[in-house]
Design a protein around this motif. Structure first.
Motif, PDB file in Angstrom:
ATOM      1  N   MET A   1      10.284  -0.456  -5.241  1.00  0.00           N
ATOM      2  CA  MET A   1       9.002  -0.348  -4.806  1.00  0.00           C
ATOM      3  C   MET A   1       9.197  -0.815  -3.171  1.00  0.00           C
ATOM      4  N   ALA A   2       9.845  -1.531  -2.844  1.00  0.00           N
ATOM      5  CA  ALA A   2      10.011  -1.981  -1.657  1.00  0.00           C
ATOM      6  C   ALA A   2      10.690  -0.730  -0.664  1.00  0.00           C
ATOM      7  N   VAL A   3      11.502  -0.156  -1.198  1.00  0.00           N
ATOM      8  CA  VAL A   3      12.030   1.117  -0.480  1.00  0.00           C
ATOM      9  C   VAL A   3      10.846   2.035  -0.284  1.00  0.00           C
ATOM     10  N   LEU A   4      10.332   2.590  -1.338  1.00  0.00           N
ATOM     11  CA  LEU A   4       9.073   3.403  -1.252  1.00  0.00           C
ATOM     12  C   LEU A   4       8.054   3.071  -0.475  1.00  0.00           C
ATOM     13  N   CYS A   5       7.636   1.752  -0.581  1.00  0.00           N
ATOM     14  CA  CYS A   5       6.736   1.354   0.165  1.00  0.00           C
ATOM     15  C   CYS A   5       6.793   1.296   1.781  1.00  0.00           C
ATOM     16  N   ASN A   6       8.095   0.978   1.961  1.00  0.00           N
ATOM     17  CA  ASN A   6       8.509   0.999   3.390  1.00  0.00           C
ATOM     18  C   ASN A   6       8.391   2.516   3.902  1.00  0.00           C
ATOM     19  N   LYS A   7       8.623   3.446   3.137  1.00  0.00           N
ATOM     20  CA  LYS A   7       8.653   4.957   3.517  1.00  0.00           C
ATOM     21  C   LYS A   7       7.078   5.367   3.682  1.00  0.00           C
ATOM     22  N   MET A   8       6.360   4.865   2.874  1.00  0.00           N
ATOM     23  CA  MET A   8       5.103   5.123   2.937  1.00  0.00           C
ATOM     24  C   MET A   8       4.196   4.170   3.889  1.00  0.00           C
ATOM     25  N   GLY A   9       4.597   3.465   4.575  1.00  0.00           N
ATOM     26  CA  GLY A   9       3.950   2.388   5.527  1.00  0.00           C
ATOM     27  C   GLY A   9       3.102   1.484   4.757  1.00  0.00           C
ATOM     28  N   ILE A  10       3.392   0.964   3.343  1.00  0.00           N
ATOM     29  CA  ILE A  10       2.725   0.052   2.731  1.00  0.00           C
ATOM     30  C   ILE A  10       3.317  -1.306   2.662  1.00  0.00           C
ATOM     31  N   ASP A  11       2.806  -2.512   2.693  1.00  0.00           N
ATOM     32  CA  ASP A  11       3.470  -3.633   2.519  1.00  0.00           C
ATOM     33  C   ASP A  11       3.646  -3.914   0.926  1.00  0.00           C
ATOM     34  N   VAL A  12       4.826  -4.098   0.644  1.00  0.00           N
ATOM     35  CA  VAL A  12       5.108  -4.303  -0.657  1.00  0.00           C
ATOM     36  C   VAL A  12       4.811  -5.852  -1.481  1.00  0.00           C
ATOM     37  N   TRP A  13       4.923  -6.687  -0.256  1.00  0.00           N
ATOM     38  CA  TRP A  13       4.539  -7.972  -0.680  1.00  0.00           C
ATOM     39  C   TRP A  13       3.044  -8.219  -0.996  1.00  0.00           C
ATOM     40  N   GLU A  14       2.296  -7.389  -0.230  1.00  0.00           N
ATOM     41  CA  GLU A  14       0.735  -7.359  -0.456  1.00  0.00           C
ATOM     42  C   GLU A  14       0.269  -6.761  -1.625  1.00  0.00           C
ATOM     43  N   VAL A  15       1.210  -5.533  -2.014  1.00  0.00           N
ATOM     44  CA  VAL A  15       0.969  -4.863  -3.422  1.00  0.00           C
ATOM     45  C   VAL A  15       1.419  -5.879  -4.496  1.00  0.00           C
ATOM     46  N   ILE A  16       2.445  -6.516  -4.369  1.00  0.00           N
ATOM     47  CA  ILE A  16       2.906  -7.447  -5.611  1.00  0.00           C
ATOM     48  C   ILE A  16       1.817  -8.688  -5.585  1.00  0.00           C
ATOM     49  N   ASP A  17       1.482  -9.211  -4.663  1.00  0.00           N
ATOM     50  CA  ASP A  17       0.354 -10.430  -4.884  1.00  0.00           C
ATOM     51  C   ASP A  17      -1.036  -9.839  -5.177  1.00  0.00           C
ATOM     52  N   ALA A  18      -1.321  -8.415  -5.050  1.00  0.00           N
ATOM     53  CA  ALA A  18      -2.724  -8.229  -5.529  1.00  0.00           C
ATOM     54  C   ALA A  18      -2.251  -7.785  -7.067  1.00  0.00           C
TER      55      ALA A  18
END
Length: 446
Positions: free
Chosen positions: A245-262
């Motif tokens: 997810m971290a690799v994919l989120c970086n490609k998509m410009g999304i903060d993976v840490w915020e995603v996991i917290d949510a």
């Protein structure tokens, strides 16, 4: 004349009585991250304990009351040694003096990711040479399902004694989590599976008298062995998902840490796991491969486990790729760049660097031609390739300012993160060390 069953019952009752009144002498084979804390807890519970190890340096340190394991309290070890409740030796003939012994030796993988049970086998042979009637042997080392019955039992029975009748054998997986402030050896629930009911009862009695936790009995050693591997495979796979997810989120410009917290706000059906530079330690990166190896005997291919392993093993490559991309933004080549690496331990606030993902990162930086320095306030020295490296103990402003990039590889609490943020040209944080959004163009998160 007693039948074999009656004899076994009688020996079990006698052993359990000695365990309950604390007259039993307890042995622990292997005085590392698992064995020494266990030996200390058994001695604190009132037993006389003998620790066995092939390394004379460890034996000497224990006998001098010198602690080398982070989860052991220095003063407690010194007091137990002074009171002669705990002693250590390299002489395995003292096995004949113990009533119960736990095997806590390493179970590494070989270069082909197959189990290396040499340490377990060697310990079993040493014990077999001095095994006596009424003795309890417990294997704690993580291993593949079937080890206790298929490997350990035959070696011990070379003594001429029969398992379940003349001696007792069980498996109880260690659950040590180095650096965990809440759960230690003392208060972590224990799983016990014996070869027979008497074997299970004897082992459960021992741990019940030592630990302040539940003792969960299972039907066989194989169940207990599989349980331990299932625990760590569960973590391995979920960490792999977080890393992907971290690799994919970086490609998509999304903060993976915020995603996991949510996602973690959901009160059911979700447990947060976090990405990182790769897996480390002696359990999570290794244990699933024991199951993969054993599965081949049953013509089964563990596809999910192996895929997770590949994802986690690829993370050091990904970290170096991201370092290169960050440097490129400032038109700096990785070849010749000065990289300050914060942390070589595999997790925060411990001195354990076994299987640390930082080691392959350093190797890849070497291949790319980068110059690196490692800072770690916990690890005094580490083996890198064929040499011993001594990390710098403390970060200085000068180090931060002179580095082209600061890599936060281990988020030790001792690091001054505000100072790091203030004085670094570029930061790549693989651990979300600030735990919040950082408004700084030179700061990058995994």
């Amino acid at each position: 004349m007693l039948t074999t069953k009656e004899k076994g019952n009688q020996l079990a009752e006698k052993l359990i009585e000695k365990l309950n009144n604390k007259t039993a002498v307890i042995g622990v084979v292997g005085l590392g991250y698992v064995g020494l804390p266990l030996a200390v807890e058994k001695a604190k519970a009132g037993y006389n304990v003998i620790g066995f190890d092939v390394q004379e340096s460890k034996v000497d340190e224990v006998n001098q009351g010198v602690n080398y394991i982070g989860d052991v309290v220095d003063e407690e070890l010194q007091e137990l040694v002074t009171k002669k409740k705990l002693k250590a030796t390299t002489d395995y003939s003292f096995i004949k003096e113990v009533d119960a012994v736990a095997i806590c030796v390493p179970t590494p993988l070989d270069i082909y990711k197959q189990p290396n049970t040499n340490y377990v086998e060697s310990s079993a042979h040493e014990i077999s040479d001095h095994l006596h009637e009424g003795m309890l042997v417990v294997l704690e080392s993580t291993t593949y399902p079937g080890t206790t019955e298929e490997l350990l039992k035959p070696i011990l029975e070379q003594s001429g004694l029969n398992c379940g009748e003349d001696f007792f054998l069980a498996y109880s997986p260690e659950r040590v989590d180095p650096g965990n402030k809440q759960f230690k050896t003392k208060n972590t629930p224990k799983v016990v599976g014996g070869m027979t009911e008497n074997c299970t009862n004897a082992a459960a009695t021992l741990y019940g008298n030592v630990l302040e936790s539940d003792i969960h009995r299972v039907s066989s050693p194989a169940v207990a062995e599989m349980e331990k591997i299932h625990e760590n495979t569960f973590r391995n796979i979920n960490i792999a998902l977080a890393n992907e997810m971290a690799v994919l989120c970086n490609k998509m410009g999304i903060d993976v840490w915020e995603v996991i917290d949510a996602a973690a706000t959901k009160p059911y059906g979700f447990m947060p796991f976090y990405p990182g530079p790769g897996l480390g330690g002696h359990c999570i990166p290794i244990d699933p491969w024991y199951l993969t190896w054993k599965a081949r005997e049953h013509s089964y291919h563990t596809k999910l486990i192996e895929t997770a392993g590949e994802i986690n093993n690829d993370m050091p490559d990904y970290v170096v790729k991201r370092i290169m991309e960050i440097l490129n933004k400032d038109k700096i080549a990785l070849n010749g760049a000065n990289i300050l690496v914060l942390g070589v331990a595999y997790k925060k606030d411990i001195d354990d660097y076994r299987e640390s993902p930082v080691l392959p990162i350093l190797e890849k930086l070497d291949v790319a031609g980068a110059d690196w320095k490692v800072v770690d306030p916990y690890v005094k020295e580490f083996k890198y390739k064929n040499s011993i490296q001594s990390p710098i103990e403390n970060v200085t402003t000068e180090m931060l300012e002179s580095a082209d990039l600061v890599l936060i590889a281990t988020d030790h609490s001792d690091f001054n993160y505000e100072e790091i943020l203030l004085n670094s040209k570029a930061i790549f944080d693989t651990r979300n060390s600030f735990r919040h959004e950082v408004n700084n163009n030179s700061y990058f998160r995994l």
